[in-house]
Structure formats: C-alpha cells, structure tokens
Motif scaffolding. Structure first.
Motif, PDB file in Angstrom:
ATOM      1  N   ARG A 295       0.850  -1.194   0.000  1.00  0.00           N
ATOM      2  CA  ARG A 295       0.000   0.000   0.000  1.00  0.00           C
ATOM      3  C   ARG A 295       0.891   1.252   0.000  1.00  0.00           C
ATOM      4  O   ARG A 295       1.836   1.328   0.792  1.00  0.00           O
ATOM      5  CB  ARG A 295      -0.865  -0.026   1.260  1.00  0.00           C
ATOM      6  CG  ARG A 295      -2.048   0.842   1.140  1.00  0.00           C
ATOM      7  CD  ARG A 295      -2.983   0.743   2.332  1.00  0.00           C
ATOM      8  NE  ARG A 295      -4.002   1.734   2.097  1.00  0.00           N
ATOM      9  CZ  ARG A 295      -5.291   1.532   2.243  1.00  0.00           C
ATOM     10  NH1 ARG A 295      -5.732   0.396   2.665  1.00  0.00           N
ATOM     11  NH2 ARG A 295      -6.143   2.505   1.965  1.00  0.00           N
ATOM     12  N   ILE A 296       0.634   2.182  -0.897  1.00  0.00           N
ATOM     13  CA  ILE A 296       1.376   3.450  -0.922  1.00  0.00           C
ATOM     14  C   ILE A 296       0.362   4.596  -0.969  1.00  0.00           C
ATOM     15  O   ILE A 296      -0.818   4.357  -1.218  1.00  0.00           O
ATOM     16  CB  ILE A 296       2.334   3.549  -2.148  1.00  0.00           C
ATOM     17  CG1 ILE A 296       1.574   3.340  -3.469  1.00  0.00           C
ATOM     18  CG2 ILE A 296       3.491   2.564  -2.037  1.00  0.00           C
ATOM     19  CD1 ILE A 296       2.397   3.655  -4.705  1.00  0.00           C
ATOM     20  N   SER A 297       0.845   5.802  -0.756  1.00  0.00           N
ATOM     21  CA  SER A 297      -0.093   6.929  -0.825  1.00  0.00           C
ATOM     22  C   SER A 297      -0.295   7.320  -2.290  1.00  0.00           C
ATOM     23  O   SER A 297       0.565   7.039  -3.144  1.00  0.00           O
ATOM     24  CB  SER A 297       0.451   8.121  -0.033  1.00  0.00           C
ATOM     25  OG  SER A 297       1.529   8.687  -0.741  1.00  0.00           O
ATOM     26  N   GLY A 298      -1.396   7.981  -2.566  1.00  0.00           N
ATOM     27  CA  GLY A 298      -1.649   8.450  -3.926  1.00  0.00           C
ATOM     28  C   GLY A 298      -0.565   9.413  -4.378  1.00  0.00           C
ATOM     29  O   GLY A 298      -0.169   9.423  -5.560  1.00  0.00           O
ATOM     30  N   ALA A 299      -0.048  10.215  -3.442  1.00  0.00           N
ATOM     31  CA  ALA A 299       1.007  11.178  -3.788  1.00  0.00           C
ATOM     32  C   ALA A 299       2.291  10.436  -4.158  1.00  0.00           C
ATOM     33  O   ALA A 299       2.987  10.810  -5.115  1.00  0.00           O
ATOM     34  CB  ALA A 299       1.250  12.115  -2.608  1.00  0.00           C
TER      35      ALA A 299
END
Ligand code: NAD
Length: 435
Positions: A295-299
C-alpha cells in the motif's frame, strides 16, 4: 526561430508575460498554453481575439419534480467553443463542481483535441451542477430530458453532438437521443455518441481512450529509443481510461508496477496482474481491499521511479509542489489537465517527455467520430476495423506533433497546441468573417 510576441493589439491584458495566469483556474490554465502557442505561431491579433472566445454559452435552469413530490431547480450549461471545423463535439458531466468557467475550458480543450487528431469537429462541453449519486434513476432521467430540451436548439448531428463525461454514461446518452428524436419527430442516433451499441453505438468506443494512450505511449518509447517490453508503468486512476490503458500496455509487454484509485494505491515491483485487479473493481466497485502489493499513498504513486507515469484520474495532480519530484521519463496524460501550466516548465527542465492530454486521450473522441460516421452511414464496422483506424489516426497525430516539436524546438504540449490552433485558424481564414 524568432519568437513572435503578443502585443496590445491582441487585446490581452497581462502585466507580466512570464507570470502564469492562474494555475488552478482551468480556463486560464488552458489559455496560458494557448497564448504560448499563439505567440510562436505569430497569430494575427484578429484571429487571436476570435480563438480566445467561446462562440456560444447557454445557461439553463432545470426544474425537476423529485420523488418526494418537491421541486428542485438545477443549473445546466452547454458551451460551443468553436464550430469552424464542423459540428461541436464534447461530453456532458453531472457534478457538484460544474461551473460555466470549467465547462468553457473543457469546450476549448475539445476544440484543440479534435483539431490535433484532425477529425472534422469543433469543440463543446456541457454540464449540470447536481449530485447524481444522491438522485434516483427516475430523477436523473427527468433532469437529463429537461436539460436536453433546454439546449435542444443547438443539438443535432450537424450542429452539436454530446457524449458521456464525468457521472454520465450510455444510459444518459440514450435518454438524450430519445428526447431529441421525440422533438424532431424521427429517430436520430447521430445526435450523441457513447450510446449503447444496440442504439447505434460503436464497437471499441469503451476502450478507445485507453487504447489511444497505449498507442501513443508506444510511439513515445520508440521515439526515445526505449524498449516497450519490460517498461515500468504507474497508473493513477483505475476507471475506464486507466484500467484499459494498463491492460493494453501489459498486453504489449510493459510491466505495470503501481495502480491507484480514489480508495487505494498499491505498488508491486514484480508487476500487477491487471485482469485480476479489474475483476476486483468489477466486484467491489473500487480497489479498496485489493492486497496484492504494498500500500502506498496516492502522492507517492506519482513520484515512483518508473519509465512511464499515466495520470488517468483528475486535473491538477502534477503541480509546482510535486513536479520536481517526478521520476518518470514519460508522462502520458490520460486525464484532462492533470498537469498545471506552471508545472510544465519544471518537467521540461527535468527532461520528462510529456504526451499532452489533447493528444494522449484523443482516442475517445476519435472513436466517437467513427460512431457518428457509422450512424450517419447506417453501416457498422467490426471492432478490428475501428481499432485499426484508431491506430492509424493516433500514430499519425503523434508523428505530426513530434515533427512540429522538433521543427520549433518546443515541447510536445506546445507543439500540439500549435498544430491545433493553426488548423482552426486556417479554416477561419478560408471561411472569412461573415458580416
Ligand atoms: P472514471 O470515472 O471511469 O475513472 C476515474 C478513476 O479515477 C477512478 O478509478 C477513480 O477512483 C479515480 N480517482 C478519482 N479521484 C482520485 C484521486 N483523488 N486519486 C486517485 N484516483 C482517483 O473516469 P474515466 O472515464 O476513466 O476518466 C478519467 C480521466 O480521463 C478524466 O480526466 C476524464 O476527463 C479523462 N478522459 C476520459 C475519456 C473517456 O473516454 N472516458 C476521454 C478523454 C479524457
């Protein structure tokens, strides 16, 4: 080449030519690109004034009897930006953020997009400020039909041909087509595109924008001397455009290592199984809960070290705040307006090769054109022929823009605007001013 300058005769009030007009206002962001291209083309003042204005702007109020018996009144817009090259073409969106200014910007965008791929349409856009997610199907149908009747005088296969956009779909197009047909007294399929296939829609339309993105990405990789096989890709937005582009790029041998939507972004260096992710979205309506990656951030998705970044969600996601951190070599703008005007020069300095929206996502309107042609001819093409003709147009358009960018030593965005503006201006000069 000598760079021409806009002068007071162009009617422009801009105290500092290097100051970007307003990177958050869509019309002004689009116009700052327009101005740059107009300067390089040495566009004559009269033509500059003509092309900076929308031809027709309609505001309609739309009363709807809601399911609870109360009357709500919505505001709707249709802007015909320029019809010099043919009937106006552009989608209709139902959204709370819709404003006349936004619709005008999108209508201008459509004008340049149709001209870049050289299809015989002008540009338009429409919208109704409403929250369709809170409305029943019956309320939406009433809203659509009343909006259609409000703009009926401009609609028509020869004058203005809408299509789906944010929160509108095949079903909404079918209601518009039916309402128009009832008014004129005969079935007129060519008044809208993006219709159900049973009502005169085209095979291949749903995948067309993503397919166009795949085609121009391959062209860009070829131009840059990069292998398609093994090219790493990050895709922001996993809806119609993003998921299809990802699927087709994998089909060509690319490795999609990151995908993200409104609910979740994930990264998997080994490559994501796009068919599996699409099946998850079909079942759960979003990527939420999809766990086959980190999981990563959208940014963070936007600044991953990948060969290709494909923003296919929203406008204004690559800005002065994150452009310097972008590590992709190629950006294929599947979305409309994902890069702000001020971020353009930062990407240029970094040497990022940007395939601009008005070229990258023009596959959709190109197959809409095919749909209109098929409706008018009453003869429908197999999907292979649609895809073959789309490929021809996208490759040719990429080549046209690339050639201009080399000739004038400008980036692909400026070249695309120059090509579009010069095509629209040529038609205006040939037609002259009716007085
Ligand atoms: P869509 O509604 O099918 O998909 C949009 C996707 O973006 C969804 O996965 C959504 O979850 C995601 N998204 C929304 N907000 C996000 C956020 N903050 N962060 C990350 N993801 C987010 O829409 P679409 O038809 O795929 O259109 C996407 C873009 O492409 C829009 O800018 C649209 O104007 C443009 N476009 C679409 C077409 C077309 O034919 N569909 C043609 C030309 C341009």
């Amino acid at each position: 080449m000598a760079t021409a300058r806009l002068t007071p005769a162009h009617g422009l009030v801009r105290p500092d030519k290097d100051r970007f007009l307003d990177e958050e206002n869509p019309f002004e962001a689009m116009m700052s690109r327009f101005d740059k291209a107009a300067e390089l083309l040495d566009l004559e003042p009269g033509m500059y004034k003509v092309l900076r204005k929308a031809e027709k702007q309609i505001i309609v109020s739309i009363p709807v009897m809601m399911d609870n018996g109360e009357v709500e009144v919505y505001e709707g817009y249709r802007v015909l930006y320029n019809t010099s090259r043919g009937p106006a073409k552009g989608g209709i969106r139902f959204d709370m953020q819709v404003t006349l200014e936004e619709v005008k910007a999108l209508a201008a965008w459509m004008t340049w997009k149709c001209a870049v791929v050289n299809i015989p349409f002008g540009g338009a856009k429409g919208g109704v400020r409403c929250n369709p997610l809170e409305m029943s199907a019956a309320e939406l149908e009433k809203l659509t039909r009343r909006y259609t009747s409000g703009i009926i005088n401009v609609l028509g296969p020869d004058s203005d041909v809408p299509a789906p956009d944010v929160n509108t779909n095949e079903r909404v197009m079918a209601w518009i087509m039916d309402t128009y047909s009832m008014h004129v007294g005969h079935t007129t399929t060519a008044v809208v595109t993006g219709k159900p296939v049973e009502l005169g829609g085209s095979l291949g339309r749903r995948e067309a924008t993503g397919r166009g993105c795949m085609i121009v990405t391959k062209e860009a990789l070829g131009h840059l001397g990069m292998q398609v096989r093994g090219t790493t890709v990050a895709v922001q937005g996993f809806g119609n455009v993003g998921s299809v582009a990802a699927q087709l790029l994998v089909g060509e041998g690319c490795k999609v290592v990151a995908i993200g939507d409104r609910s979740l972004s994930i990264h998997n260096a080994k490559g994501i199984d796009i068919d599996d992710a699409i099946a998850h979205v079909v079942k759960h309506k979003s990527l939420e809960g999809y766990a086959k990656g980190d999981r990563i951030s959208g940014a963070d998705l936007l600044t991953l070290e990948v060969d290709v970044l494909l923003p296919a969600a929203l406008e204004n996601v690559i800005t002065t705040k994150n452009a310097a951190a972008i590590r992709a070599k190629v950006i294929c703008e599947g979305a409309n307006g994902p890069t702000t005007a001020a971020a353009d020069s930062i990407l240029d300095e970094k040497g990022v090769f940007v395939i601009p929206d008005i070229l990258a996502n023009a596959g959709g309107v190109t197959v809409s054109y095919f749909e209109w042609v098929q409706d008018r001819g009453g003869y429908f093409w197999p999907e292979e022929l649609v895809n073959e003709r789309l490929t021809t147009i996208m490759k040719r358009s990429f080549g046209d823009v690339l050639a201009l960018s080399k000739e004038h030593r400008v980036n692909m965005r400026t070249a695309a605007y120059m090509l579009a503006i010069s095509r629209v201006a040529t038609v205006h000069r040939l037609r002259g001013i009716y007085a």
